[in-house]
Scaffold this active site. Structure first.
Site, PDB file in Angstrom:
ATOM      1  N   THR A 162      12.589  69.864 -91.608  1.00 18.18           N
ATOM      2  CA  THR A 162      11.261  70.276 -92.058  1.00 18.18           C
ATOM      3  C   THR A 162      10.930  71.688 -91.595  1.00 18.18           C
ATOM      4  O   THR A 162      11.464  72.151 -90.571  1.00 18.18           O
ATOM      5  CB  THR A 162      10.184  69.314 -91.507  1.00 18.18           C
ATOM      6  OG1 THR A 162       8.875  69.839 -91.765  1.00 18.18           O
ATOM      7  CG2 THR A 162      10.323  69.142 -90.000  1.00 18.18           C
ATOM      8  N   ASP A 163      10.048  72.358 -92.321  1.00 22.31           N
ATOM      9  CA  ASP A 163       9.605  73.688 -91.892  1.00 22.31           C
ATOM     10  C   ASP A 163       8.820  73.636 -90.581  1.00 22.31           C
ATOM     11  O   ASP A 163       8.689  74.645 -89.879  1.00 22.31           O
ATOM     12  CB  ASP A 163       8.750  74.346 -92.980  1.00 22.31           C
ATOM     13  CG  ASP A 163       7.502  73.550 -93.358  1.00 22.31           C
ATOM     14  OD1 ASP A 163       7.316  72.428 -92.828  1.00 22.31           O
ATOM     15  OD2 ASP A 163       6.717  74.030 -94.198  1.00 22.31           O
ATOM     16  N   GLU A 164       8.328  72.443 -90.221  1.00 26.18           N
ATOM     17  CA  GLU A 164       7.499  72.339 -89.020  1.00 26.18           C
ATOM     18  C   GLU A 164       8.287  72.546 -87.729  1.00 26.18           C
ATOM     19  O   GLU A 164       7.695  72.748 -86.666  1.00 26.18           O
ATOM     20  CB  GLU A 164       6.781  70.987 -88.991  1.00 26.18           C
ATOM     21  CG  GLU A 164       5.771  70.827 -90.105  1.00 26.18           C
ATOM     22  CD  GLU A 164       4.801  69.684 -89.853  1.00 26.18           C
ATOM     23  OE1 GLU A 164       4.432  69.452 -88.685  1.00 26.18           O
ATOM     24  OE2 GLU A 164       4.421  69.018 -90.833  1.00 26.18           O
ATOM     25  N   TYR A 189       6.120  64.692 -84.206  1.00 24.12           N
ATOM     26  CA  TYR A 189       6.962  64.570 -85.396  1.00 24.12           C
ATOM     27  C   TYR A 189       7.972  65.709 -85.472  1.00 24.12           C
ATOM     28  O   TYR A 189       9.188  65.497 -85.569  1.00 24.12           O
ATOM     29  CB  TYR A 189       6.097  64.551 -86.658  1.00 24.12           C
ATOM     30  CG  TYR A 189       6.848  64.971 -87.905  1.00 24.12           C
ATOM     31  CD1 TYR A 189       7.938  64.237 -88.359  1.00 24.12           C
ATOM     32  CD2 TYR A 189       6.478  66.116 -88.615  1.00 24.12           C
ATOM     33  CE1 TYR A 189       8.648  64.633 -89.495  1.00 24.12           C
ATOM     34  CE2 TYR A 189       7.173  66.512 -89.745  1.00 24.12           C
ATOM     35  CZ  TYR A 189       8.261  65.776 -90.177  1.00 24.12           C
ATOM     36  OH  TYR A 189       8.953  66.172 -91.286  1.00 24.12           O
ATOM     37  N   LYS A 193      12.219  65.950 -85.155  1.00 22.87           N
ATOM     38  CA  LYS A 193      13.077  66.534 -86.190  1.00 22.87           C
ATOM     39  C   LYS A 193      13.922  67.672 -85.612  1.00 22.87           C
ATOM     40  O   LYS A 193      15.096  67.829 -85.967  1.00 22.87           O
ATOM     41  CB  LYS A 193      12.233  67.045 -87.360  1.00 22.87           C
ATOM     42  CG  LYS A 193      11.531  65.955 -88.141  1.00 22.87           C
ATOM     43  CD  LYS A 193      12.497  64.985 -88.787  1.00 22.87           C
ATOM     44  CE  LYS A 193      13.202  65.566 -89.974  1.00 22.87           C
ATOM     45  NZ  LYS A 193      14.083  64.575 -90.657  1.00 22.87           N
TER      46      LYS A 193
END
Length: 701
Positions: A162-164, A189, A193
């Site tokens: 994810t970009d997060e 979260y 990841k």
């Protein structure tokens, strides 16, 4: 292999599908491309992965696609309906955390390619249930990687991140995060990841595993579970409800339409370079408030009156911005403009409003959806006209027998397991479930017997567990003073055991506790209107019963799967029940006259069911707002029930001479519950509406 098959049989089911229509021609397959043969796609009953799976199954009839998904709350087999008749598609229900299952599938299906989408992804959930994210996102990934190492047959492992993981982008940044940027996750979260990415990179370096990692912007489109922003806003707008904005709505996000993202994965599968990372992004950014306004306009409603601002989540990154040049050079570009994609998405949800069943909990401003395996097995059926069809053709060879018929009737969204059948609250809960049409069963095991609790859960397979069992005394708390071991066994050991077993099974436990752990003090004086809050520490230890309840409440704080409901002096409309507080004091020769908080069960027990549906957790003062004294209750009793009724008072000191254990008197602050359920009545109004009016006798009318 036969022994392994017997081991796996109880834990997963396999479907094979037939009658394929090849559809469109592949766009990216050429002599310079990687060509897989047997692909395992994890989490493909979910949103993004289902679009990828359907695309590959449709476009590449020579590829055998095996989907592995445990059918968590945000998964839905209907997402795979476009592929259900394809001979190159097989669905396996199971968990990536099962090493036996993963190894078995890699070997028996000759898997050479893995596209790993399976993950817990909703940030709000990660704040309240972070261990589940570690279990799924890190441990599950590790199991897959180890299986790849052991089998030695994998030619591509595409890990979906994810970009997060990059963390928050500076508001004035002109260039986005590129693939070599530092990872600085800011929530549980994204941290899991990022941790999974480190494992993927390590297995690539240490064992030569051919890994590729993707990091994507937000994705939207048909089939998305409505805990996410865009489908949530669409469904709320369809219902004429306001759209909740976290904070001031200035947070900036980039959105890609699902089919564009599926095309990106198709390209990366065939042309992605081993050992590389690819951002899947767009430079077109939108503030959350602008997304809400766009949806309001498409529904022809006024954004000014249909948007509400709510409390922000614990940490809400202001911006994620990606450098997408690397993937563009590889050959991908965004095709669907925002207005077109949003319109398509709204049209789909308008045509399929019940795709996910009851999603009321997901539509809350701060949802806490419960994460558990098997949560959406009820969605095995297709569209309304396809319900009579079986998902499993009769002539299909099975690796193992399916666990149940896929053409069986649709499962209800909830099923409760209730402990405390012979108790007052447990009995009423059962009647409420019957009235609301909620399937339920009473637990047969004893709370302190761990194995019997396991058996109950395996047999019932509930979505939620209610604990209304406990020792309060026979006939009152004085009994506990001479039966301390029995009281500890049930109130402490039993409750903790049930909470732990529920946690192991991913189940929320609704625990009926007590507010009789407080007494009026200098900070909370009688008559002041200052009640004890959920954060206050117990200060009443005058009875052994209260001691055990205070002890177990403190220990339950360590369990993130428990919702503790502090009940106080429960009252119901059943005035013949000897446990009813009104029934008790109306039979006493004398009563003390002290204001107390009360729980009107007729109003509050239905709320406890709604709290379970919303997956609320933590401690809640489960009382009506305000206080009422013994005399005020008996005055109502005289007014509504028995005009000739009389009573006498005595002091606490006089009361102490006729009881063994002291009694708790206090006011509970019910503002937290009132905020969640604004319709909750003050205690005196609730008493009249739910207790005295229904029992009004002819002589008082």
């Amino acid at each position: 292999m036969n022994r392994l098959l017997r081991l796996l049989h109880p834990n997963f089911s396999v479907w094979g599908l037939v009658d394929f229509d090849p559809g469109q021609n592949p766009r990216f397959l050429d002599m310079g491309s990687y060509t897989p043969k047997n692909i395992l796609i994890t989490g493909a009953a979910g949103f993004i992965a289902s679009h990828v799976a359907n695309r590959l199954i449709r476009s590449y009839p020579d590829y055998n696609i095996v989907v592995l998904d445990k059918l968590d709350y945000c998964s839905n087999l209907k997402n795979l309906l476009p592929s259900k008749s394809s001979p190159n598609f097989k669905f396996v229900k199971g968990d990536i955390g099962s090493a036996d299952l993963v190894n078995y599938l890699l070997i028996t299906e000759s898997i050479d390619t893995i596209m790993h989408f399976a993950a817990q992804t909703h940030v709000d959930n990660s704040f309240g249930n972070s261990f589940e994210f570690t279990k799924n996102n890190i441990y599950g990934t590790h199991v897959l990687l180890e299986a790849c190492k052991v089998t030695g047959q994998i030619r591509r492992f595409i890990h979906v991140s994810t970009d997060e993981v990059y963390g928050e982008t500076d508001e004035d940044a002109v260039v986005g995060n590129h693939e070599a940027s530092q990872l600085l996750p800011t929530n549980p979260y994204s941290a899991t990841k990022a941790g999974a990415e480190m494992l993927v990179m390590a297995y690539g370096r240490s064992y030569g595993l051919p890994v590729i990692t993707t990091r994507g912007n937000n994705v939207y489109g048909p089939n998305q579970f409505p805990e996410k922003l865009i489908p949530k806003f669409i469904l709320l707008a369809m219902q004429g409800k306001p759209l909740p904005i976290h904070g001031d709505g200035s947070n900036v996000r980039s959105y890609l339409y699902c089919e564009d993202v599926a095309e990106a994965f198709e390209l990366i599968l065939h042309k992605g370079e081993v050992g590389h990372v690819y951002n899947i992004g767009t430079k077109k950014e939108r503030r959350v408030i602008d997304v809400a306004k766009d949806i309001c306009r498409l529904f022809s409603v006024d954004p000014e009156t249909n948007i509400k601002f709510v409390e922000n989540r614990p940490f809400n990154d202001q911006r994620y911005f990606l450098d997408d040049q690397k993937l563009k050079i590889l050959g991908w570009s965004e095709r669907t403009i925002w207005q077109e994609g949003l319109k398509k998405t709204i049209e789909w949800y308008t045509k399929n409003p019940n795709w996910w069943g009851d999603v009321s909990g997901a539509l809350l401003p701060h949802p806490r959806m419960l994460m558990m395996p098997g949560g959406i097995e009820r969605h095995l059926e297709g569209s309304e006209e396809e319900k009579s069809e079986s998902f499993v053709p009769s002539n299909t060879r099975m690796l193992v027998p399916p666990s149940k018929s896929c053409s069986s009737p649709r499962k209800p969204p909830f099923k409760f397991l209730i402990y405390g059948k012979t108790g007052w609250i447990g009995g009423v809960l059962g009647k409420l479930c019957e009235k609301q049409g909620i399937p339920f069963e009473y637990g047969k095991g004893r709370l302190q017997d761990r194995s019997s609790l396991f058996a109950d859960i395996q047999n019932v397979r509930p979505t939620h567990v209610f604990n209304a069992a406990g020792v309060t005394g026979r006939p009152n708390v004085d009994w506990c003073e001479s039966h301390k071991a029995e009281t500890i066994r049930t109130n402490v050991a039993g409750t903790l055991t049930l909470a732990d077993v529920c946690r192991e099974h991913g189940l929320l436990m609704m625990n009926f506790a007590t507010g009789c752990i407080f007494e009026y003090d200098a900070k909370h004086p009688e008559g002041s209107g200052v009640g004890f809050t959920e954060e206050d520490k117990p200060n009443f230890f005058g009875s052994f019963y209260s001691k055990t309840k205070a002890m177990v409440e403190e220990l339950l704080k360590e369990f993130d799967n428990v919702c503790t409901l502090r009940v106080r002096m429960p009252i119901s409309s059943d005035l013949n029940n000897p446990r009813n507080f009104i029934t008790k004091i109306s039979r006493y020769n004398k009563v003390v006259n002290i204001p107390n908080s009360l729980t009107i069960l007729d109003e509050l027990l239905p709320i406890s069911i709604e709290m379970a549906k919303r997956n609320l957790r933590g401690i809640w003062n489960f009382t009506n707002p305000g206080v009422v004294s013994h005399n005020e209750i008996l005055e109502m009793y005289k007014q509504y029930i028995d005009p000739k009724f009389t009573w006498a008072n005595f002091t606490i000191e006089e009361q102490a001479k006729v009881i063994v254990a002291a009694r708790s008197n206090n006011e509970m602050d019910a503002s937290k519950l009132k905020k969640e359920f604004p319709e909750l009545l003050p205690v005196k109004e609730s008493l009249i509406k739910y207790v005295f009016e229904p029992n009004k006798t002819n002589s008082t009318q």
